[in-house]
Design an enzyme around this catalytic site. Structure first.
Site, PDB file in Angstrom:
ATOM      1  N   GLU A 299      -1.286  -1.888 -36.188  1.00 44.34           N
ATOM      2  CA  GLU A 299      -0.756  -1.289 -35.174  1.00 44.34           C
ATOM      3  C   GLU A 299       0.490  -1.036 -34.681  1.00 44.34           C
ATOM      4  O   GLU A 299       1.329  -1.931 -35.372  1.00 44.34           O
ATOM      5  CB  GLU A 299      -1.679  -1.797 -34.077  1.00 44.34           C
ATOM      6  CG  GLU A 299      -2.992  -1.819 -34.031  1.00 44.34           C
ATOM      7  CD  GLU A 299      -3.852  -2.351 -32.832  1.00 44.34           C
ATOM      8  OE1 GLU A 299      -3.464  -3.006 -32.124  1.00 44.34           O
ATOM      9  OE2 GLU A 299      -5.066  -1.804 -32.542  1.00 44.34           O
TER      10      GLU A 299
ATOM     11  N   CYS B 107       7.694  -0.404 -31.158  1.00 42.78           N
ATOM     12  CA  CYS B 107       7.453  -1.651 -31.544  1.00 42.78           C
ATOM     13  C   CYS B 107       6.621  -1.806 -32.847  1.00 42.78           C
ATOM     14  O   CYS B 107       5.616  -1.124 -32.886  1.00 42.78           O
ATOM     15  CB  CYS B 107       6.712  -2.451 -30.442  1.00 42.78           C
ATOM     16  SG  CYS B 107       6.205  -3.952 -30.795  1.00 42.78           S
TER      17      CYS B 107
ATOM     18  N   CYS C  24      -1.257 -12.055 -39.007  1.00 44.42           N
ATOM     19  CA  CYS C  24      -0.082 -13.118 -38.948  1.00 44.42           C
ATOM     20  C   CYS C  24      -0.450 -14.302 -39.353  1.00 44.42           C
ATOM     21  O   CYS C  24      -1.331 -14.947 -38.713  1.00 44.42           O
ATOM     22  CB  CYS C  24       0.308 -13.079 -37.298  1.00 44.42           C
ATOM     23  SG  CYS C  24       1.897 -14.108 -37.226  1.00 44.42           S
TER      24      CYS C  24
HETATM   25  S1  SF4 Z   1       0.696 -15.247 -33.851  1.00 40.48           S
HETATM   26 FE1  SF4 Z   1       2.385 -15.741 -32.966  1.00 40.48          FE
HETATM   27  S2  SF4 Z   1       4.087 -15.087 -34.442  1.00 40.48           S
HETATM   28 FE2  SF4 Z   1       2.143 -14.190 -35.041  1.00 40.48          FE
HETATM   29  S3  SF4 Z   1       2.333 -12.299 -33.937  1.00 40.48           S
HETATM   30 FE3  SF4 Z   1       1.063 -13.389 -32.775  1.00 40.48          FE
HETATM   31  S4  SF4 Z   1       2.647 -13.984 -31.316  1.00 40.48           S
HETATM   32 FE4  SF4 Z   1       3.767 -13.349 -32.944  1.00 40.48          FE
END
Ligand code: SF4
Length: 339
Positions: free
Chosen positions: A93, A106, A113
């Site tokens: 996204e 963004c 992640c």
């Molecule tokens: S898990 Fe933490 S580092 Fe990863 S996208 Fe979300 S806020 Fe950012």
């Protein structure tokens, strides 16, 4: 897997060299760049001023790697979230944020992640892979075409930890700067705090803004919110930030998600203010955006105001992030692959 050359991973000079090798007239590179980066074209076939034979040749050697827009959701404030499909079928996204004076995007840097922050929606489905340079640039080109406007600011704050995809992120910054003609000062990279990469970035000769997701002045609190904070302690992070400031002369922004009952006390505000003054940081307060399935809540108005007053009384440089996209889950920490 596609072995074609990813066109948008290269600068004009590099494409000119590749054209020479592939017996394509060098001047064509400028025409194609004008079309892609200034006229929002996203396919070789749609470029007007080049012959059909050349389009065929380009399609056989290169790929533009522009992600396909699968879904668009718009907030009341016109913040627009895009669900994008990559060439291998994975989805990511990105968010377009229109302001009076700029068109900001963004972007995501990873599929999922690996950091796993406890409050964040982006890591809920785990981590799959890093994005290619062309997939980072492709998000900007896909959005420019859709909104028919030039993007003026880029924030690396979508899905993923940018500094864990260090080489591709730095390369994409160079490409944005040169191919999209966008000053590095209009680019912000936000990190959950990877000490070794902040040190490396300090020597990369970039004029970007670095934003550190600090979220609390206390190590004990931080490891509960951000798992990687165990290896990247606040003390080490602050040393790395001081080093970054000394080398780049760029003041670091500390992002501070204000979460009810977690980090919104007066004591947190005082400690944060003292640290920020000591380390010459700018604080960006972000009242938490609720995430489905997460237990965290946004503080009420009075708590936010009190926190704000403490920072003000300590004469700290700070701002409260203008709320955008909350009703479409396009706000900070809300991006996720819901497919
Ligand atoms: S898990 Fe933490 S580092 Fe990863 S996208 Fe979300 S806020 Fe950012």
């Amino acid at each position: 897997m596609d072995k074609k050359i990813k066109f948008t991973s290269y600068t004009l000079e590099e494409i000119q060299e590749l054209f020479l090798i592939n017996q394509i007239e060098e001047y064509r590179a400028k025409q194609i760049f004008g079309s892609l980066y200034e006229k929002y074209t996203t396919s070789f076939d749609d470029i007007n001023n080049i012959p059909k034979l050349l389009k065929e040749k380009l399609n056989s050697i290169f790929t533009l790697d522009i992600p396909e827009i699968m879904d668009i959701s718009k907030s009341e404030d016109n913040t627009t979230k895009f669900l994008l499909k990559l060439e291998d079928g994975n989805t990511i996204e990105c968010v377009y944020l229109p302001y009076n004076d700029r068109n900001s995007i963004c972007v995501s840097t990873q599929v999922g992640c690996p950091v796993g922050c406890d409050f964040c929606a982006s890591c809920v489905n785990g981590y799959i892979r890093n994005l290619e340079v062309s997939e980072i640039i492709g998000q900007i080109l896909a959005v420019q075409k859709e909104i028919n406007k030039k993007i003026t600011h880029v924030v690396y704050m979508g899905i993923g930890e940018p500094l864990l995809n260090y080489n591709n992120v730095v390369r994409s910054i160079n490409i944005i700067n040169r191919n999209l003609n966008l000053s590095e000062r209009r680019i912000t990279v936000s990190t959950s705090g990877i000490v070794s990469k902040i040190k490396k970035l300090a020597t990369a000769d970039l004029d970007i803004t670095l934003a550190l997701s600090l979220h609390t002045p206390y190590q004990y609190d931080r490891i509960k919110l951000i798992p990687t904070a165990r290896e990247n302690t606040i003390d080490d992070l602050l040393l790395a930030c001081d080093d970054y400031f000394t080398k780049t002369k760029r003041r670091i922004t500390w992002e501070y998600l204000l979460i009810k009952g977690v980090n919104d006390s007066e004591l947190h505000a005082k400690s944060l203010a003292n640290l920020a003054k000591l380390h010459k940081a700018h604080i960006n307060l972000i009242p938490y955006n609720p995430v489905k399935g997460k237990r965290y809540k946004r503080p009420d108005y009075n708590a936010i105001r009190k926190f704000n007053d403490v920072l003000k009384s300590h004469k700290v440089v700070f701002s409260i992030r203008q709320e955008k996209g909350t009703n479409e889950n396009a706000a900070c920490g809300q991006l996720r692959n819901e497919n």
